[in-house]
Design a protein around this motif. Structure first.
Motif, PDB file in Angstrom:
ATOM      1  N   ALA A  44     -28.329 -26.916  13.573  1.00  0.00           N
ATOM      2  CA  ALA A  44     -27.132 -26.339  12.941  1.00  0.00           C
ATOM      3  C   ALA A  44     -26.323 -27.501  12.384  1.00  0.00           C
ATOM      4  O   ALA A  44     -26.566 -28.661  12.715  1.00  0.00           O
ATOM      5  N   ASP A  45     -25.356 -27.198  11.552  1.00  0.00           N
ATOM      6  CA  ASP A  45     -24.495 -28.228  10.977  1.00  0.00           C
ATOM      7  C   ASP A  45     -23.748 -28.944  12.100  1.00  0.00           C
ATOM      8  O   ASP A  45     -23.011 -28.309  12.863  1.00  0.00           O
ATOM      9  N   PRO A  46     -23.911 -30.277  12.236  1.00  0.00           N
ATOM     10  CA  PRO A  46     -23.173 -30.982  13.280  1.00  0.00           C
ATOM     11  C   PRO A  46     -21.680 -31.057  12.989  1.00  0.00           C
ATOM     12  O   PRO A  46     -20.892 -31.410  13.865  1.00  0.00           O
ATOM     13  N   GLY A  47     -21.276 -30.731  11.765  1.00  0.00           N
ATOM     14  CA  GLY A  47     -19.858 -30.698  11.407  1.00  0.00           C
ATOM     15  C   GLY A  47     -19.284 -32.071  11.148  1.00  0.00           C
ATOM     16  O   GLY A  47     -19.876 -33.095  11.475  1.00  0.00           O
ATOM     17  N   VAL A  48     -18.093 -32.088  10.577  1.00  0.00           N
ATOM     18  CA  VAL A  48     -17.450 -33.354  10.229  1.00  0.00           C
ATOM     19  C   VAL A  48     -17.026 -34.147  11.462  1.00  0.00           C
ATOM     20  O   VAL A  48     -16.905 -35.365  11.403  1.00  0.00           O
ATOM     21  N   GLY A  49     -16.804 -33.473  12.575  1.00  0.00           N
ATOM     22  CA  GLY A  49     -16.391 -34.164  13.790  1.00  0.00           C
ATOM     23  C   GLY A  49     -17.514 -34.366  14.787  1.00  0.00           C
ATOM     24  O   GLY A  49     -17.295 -34.879  15.875  1.00  0.00           O
ATOM     25  N   GLY A  50     -18.733 -33.983  14.429  1.00  0.00           N
ATOM     26  CA  GLY A  50     -19.856 -34.058  15.360  1.00  0.00           C
ATOM     27  C   GLY A  50     -20.407 -35.459  15.518  1.00  0.00           C
ATOM     28  O   GLY A  50     -20.138 -36.363  14.728  1.00  0.00           O
ATOM     29  N   ALA A  51     -21.207 -35.613  16.568  1.00  0.00           N
ATOM     30  CA  ALA A  51     -21.934 -36.851  16.824  1.00  0.00           C
ATOM     31  C   ALA A  51     -23.412 -36.589  16.533  1.00  0.00           C
ATOM     32  O   ALA A  51     -23.811 -35.453  16.272  1.00  0.00           O
ATOM     33  N   GLN A  52     -24.214 -37.621  16.596  1.00  0.00           N
ATOM     34  CA  GLN A  52     -25.635 -37.446  16.323  1.00  0.00           C
ATOM     35  C   GLN A  52     -26.287 -36.468  17.305  1.00  0.00           C
ATOM     36  O   GLN A  52     -27.301 -35.861  16.970  1.00  0.00           O
ATOM     37  N   THR A  53     -25.730 -36.301  18.470  1.00  0.00           N
ATOM     38  CA  THR A  53     -26.296 -35.374  19.458  1.00  0.00           C
ATOM     39  C   THR A  53     -25.887 -33.924  19.232  1.00  0.00           C
ATOM     40  O   THR A  53     -26.458 -33.023  19.836  1.00  0.00           O
ATOM     41  N   THR A  54     -24.915 -33.670  18.357  1.00  0.00           N
ATOM     42  CA  THR A  54     -24.428 -32.313  18.119  1.00  0.00           C
ATOM     43  C   THR A  54     -25.516 -31.476  17.461  1.00  0.00           C
ATOM     44  O   THR A  54     -25.991 -31.810  16.379  1.00  0.00           O
ATOM     45  N   SER A  55     -25.937 -30.420  18.125  1.00  0.00           N
ATOM     46  CA  SER A  55     -26.988 -29.516  17.634  1.00  0.00           C
ATOM     47  C   SER A  55     -28.273 -30.260  17.288  1.00  0.00           C
ATOM     48  O   SER A  55     -29.050 -29.808  16.439  1.00  0.00           O
ATOM     49  N   GLU A  56     -28.523 -31.385  17.945  1.00  0.00           N
ATOM     50  CA  GLU A  56     -29.717 -32.178  17.628  1.00  0.00           C
ATOM     51  C   GLU A  56     -30.978 -31.501  18.137  1.00  0.00           C
ATOM     52  O   GLU A  56     -30.976 -30.868  19.193  1.00  0.00           O
ATOM     53  N   CYS A  57     -32.051 -31.620  17.368  1.00  0.00           N
ATOM     54  CA  CYS A  57     -33.340 -31.060  17.786  1.00  0.00           C
ATOM     55  C   CYS A  57     -33.736 -31.633  19.147  1.00  0.00           C
ATOM     56  O   CYS A  57     -33.333 -32.740  19.505  1.00  0.00           O
ATOM     57  N   ALA A  58     -34.527 -30.877  19.887  1.00  0.00           N
ATOM     58  CA  ALA A  58     -34.900 -31.300  21.230  1.00  0.00           C
ATOM     59  C   ALA A  58     -36.351 -30.971  21.557  1.00  0.00           C
ATOM     60  O   ALA A  58     -36.720 -30.895  22.713  1.00  0.00           O
ATOM     61  N   TYR A  59     -37.205 -30.775  20.536  1.00  0.00           N
ATOM     62  CA  TYR A  59     -38.607 -30.458  20.824  1.00  0.00           C
ATOM     63  C   TYR A  59     -39.253 -31.626  21.562  1.00  0.00           C
ATOM     64  O   TYR A  59     -38.796 -32.769  21.478  1.00  0.00           O
ATOM     65  N   THR A  60     -40.311 -31.345  22.297  1.00  0.00           N
ATOM     66  CA  THR A  60     -41.000 -32.387  23.053  1.00  0.00           C
ATOM     67  C   THR A  60     -41.568 -33.420  22.091  1.00  0.00           C
ATOM     68  O   THR A  60     -42.232 -33.070  21.128  1.00  0.00           O
ATOM     69  N   SER A  61     -41.272 -34.676  22.337  1.00  0.00           N
ATOM     70  CA  SER A  61     -41.658 -35.871  21.584  1.00  0.00           C
ATOM     71  C   SER A  61     -40.672 -36.226  20.471  1.00  0.00           C
ATOM     72  O   SER A  61     -40.844 -37.223  19.792  1.00  0.00           O
ATOM     73  N   TYR A  62     -39.596 -35.424  20.293  1.00  0.00           N
ATOM     74  CA  TYR A  62     -38.594 -35.725  19.267  1.00  0.00           C
ATOM     75  C   TYR A  62     -37.939 -37.075  19.518  1.00  0.00           C
ATOM     76  O   TYR A  62     -37.626 -37.448  20.646  1.00  0.00           O
ATOM     77  N   ALA A  63     -37.718 -37.813  18.467  1.00  0.00           N
ATOM     78  CA  ALA A  63     -36.927 -39.041  18.492  1.00  0.00           C
ATOM     79  C   ALA A  63     -36.343 -39.224  17.096  1.00  0.00           C
ATOM     80  O   ALA A  63     -36.900 -38.741  16.107  1.00  0.00           O
ATOM     81  N   ARG A  64     -35.237 -39.902  17.013  1.00  0.00           N
ATOM     82  CA  ARG A  64     -34.650 -40.209  15.711  1.00  0.00           C
ATOM     83  C   ARG A  64     -35.566 -41.170  14.951  1.00  0.00           C
ATOM     84  O   ARG A  64     -36.313 -41.935  15.556  1.00  0.00           O
ATOM     85  N   ALA A  65     -35.451 -41.134  13.650  1.00  0.00           N
ATOM     86  CA  ALA A  65     -36.286 -41.984  12.805  1.00  0.00           C
ATOM     87  C   ALA A  65     -35.470 -43.156  12.278  1.00  0.00           C
ATOM     88  O   ALA A  65     -34.417 -42.966  11.665  1.00  0.00           O
ATOM     89  N   ALA A  66     -35.961 -44.352  12.518  1.00  0.00           N
ATOM     90  CA  ALA A  66     -35.277 -45.578  12.102  1.00  0.00           C
ATOM     91  C   ALA A  66     -35.624 -45.929  10.662  1.00  0.00           C
ATOM     92  O   ALA A  66     -36.783 -45.840  10.251  1.00  0.00           O
ATOM     93  N   VAL A  67     -34.594 -46.313   9.896  1.00  0.00           N
ATOM     94  CA  VAL A  67     -34.785 -46.779   8.523  1.00  0.00           C
ATOM     95  C   VAL A  67     -33.981 -48.071   8.374  1.00  0.00           C
ATOM     96  O   VAL A  67     -32.803 -48.125   8.737  1.00  0.00           O
ATOM     97  N   LEU A  68     -34.632 -49.107   7.842  1.00  0.00           N
ATOM     98  CA  LEU A  68     -33.952 -50.385   7.657  1.00  0.00           C
ATOM     99  C   LEU A  68     -32.750 -50.251   6.731  1.00  0.00           C
ATOM    100  O   LEU A  68     -32.811 -49.558   5.709  1.00  0.00           O
ATOM    101  N   ARG A  69     -31.691 -50.922   7.092  1.00  0.00           N
ATOM    102  CA  ARG A  69     -30.453 -50.918   6.308  1.00  0.00           C
ATOM    103  C   ARG A  69     -30.505 -52.034   5.267  1.00  0.00           C
ATOM    104  O   ARG A  69     -29.716 -52.971   5.270  1.00  0.00           O
ATOM    105  N   THR A  70     -31.469 -51.914   4.387  1.00  0.00           N
ATOM    106  CA  THR A  70     -31.716 -52.893   3.328  1.00  0.00           C
ATOM    107  C   THR A  70     -32.277 -52.153   2.115  1.00  0.00           C
ATOM    108  O   THR A  70     -32.600 -50.965   2.214  1.00  0.00           O
ATOM    109  N   PRO A  71     -32.460 -52.846   1.004  1.00  0.00           N
ATOM    110  CA  PRO A  71     -33.107 -52.214  -0.147  1.00  0.00           C
ATOM    111  C   PRO A  71     -34.561 -51.792   0.139  1.00  0.00           C
ATOM    112  O   PRO A  71     -35.130 -50.995  -0.584  1.00  0.00           O
ATOM    113  N   VAL A  72     -35.170 -52.314   1.201  1.00  0.00           N
ATOM    114  CA  VAL A  72     -36.506 -51.889   1.615  1.00  0.00           C
ATOM    115  C   VAL A  72     -36.445 -50.476   2.206  1.00  0.00           C
ATOM    116  O   VAL A  72     -37.385 -49.698   2.092  1.00  0.00           O
TER     117      VAL A  72
END
Length: 143
Positions: A44-72
């Motif tokens: 669901a929409d985590p909303g403007v005041g939500g955190a990354q955990t707000t309504s976050e998916c929880a299926y087995t093996s779920y993890a956030r996906a890392a993306v480099l903070r660069t032009p790469v």
């Protein structure tokens, strides 16, 4: 309320997503800058005041996906930013749910600060063996 100028929108997105300083205004942290941003999936929409955990998916093996903070990791063009590659999440090994929103935040796990969020279109129906993906055509636009 006023709008940002186009050049500043581009500078802002480059600061957030590429770690590029804005001359005379903002610098990337010198001693321990944030090198990675993390995509999360939400049921669901985590909303403007939500955190990354707000309504976050929880299926087995779920993890956030890392993306480099660069032009790469992110392409900034004009007033928009997109991930360079598709953002792939771990394949569900058990459980099912529907991801309807994504977010980009600061933490690999835990509450974390949401920097941007948006609706998934189409939503991702996650079930055993289905690889959840946020496509690199997903864009964030500043105005």
């Amino acid at each position: 309320m006023g709008d940002k100028g186009t050049t500043f929108c581009n500078d802002w997105l480059k600061l957030i997503f590429n770690g590029t300083a804005i001359a005379n205004i903002a610098d990337n942290a010198a001693s321990s800058p944030l090198a990675t941003l993390y995509f999360a999936l939400h049921t669901a929409d985590p909303g403007v005041g939500g955190a990354q955990t707000t309504s976050e998916c929880a299926y087995t093996s779920y993890a956030r996906a890392a993306v480099l903070r660069t032009p790469v990791g992110f392409t900034v063009a004009g007033t928009s930013v997109t991930p360079v590659n598709d953002v792939n999440f771990p394949i569900a090994t058990c459980g099912s749910e529907t991801a309807t929103y994504w977010s980009v935040g600061t933490a690999a796990n835990g509450a974390g600060k949401i920097l941007y969020r948006g609706a998934l279109s189409p939503a991702i129906a996650i079930s055993n063996g289905v690889p959840p993906v946020v496509h690199n055509s997903t864009s964030i636009t500043e105005s």
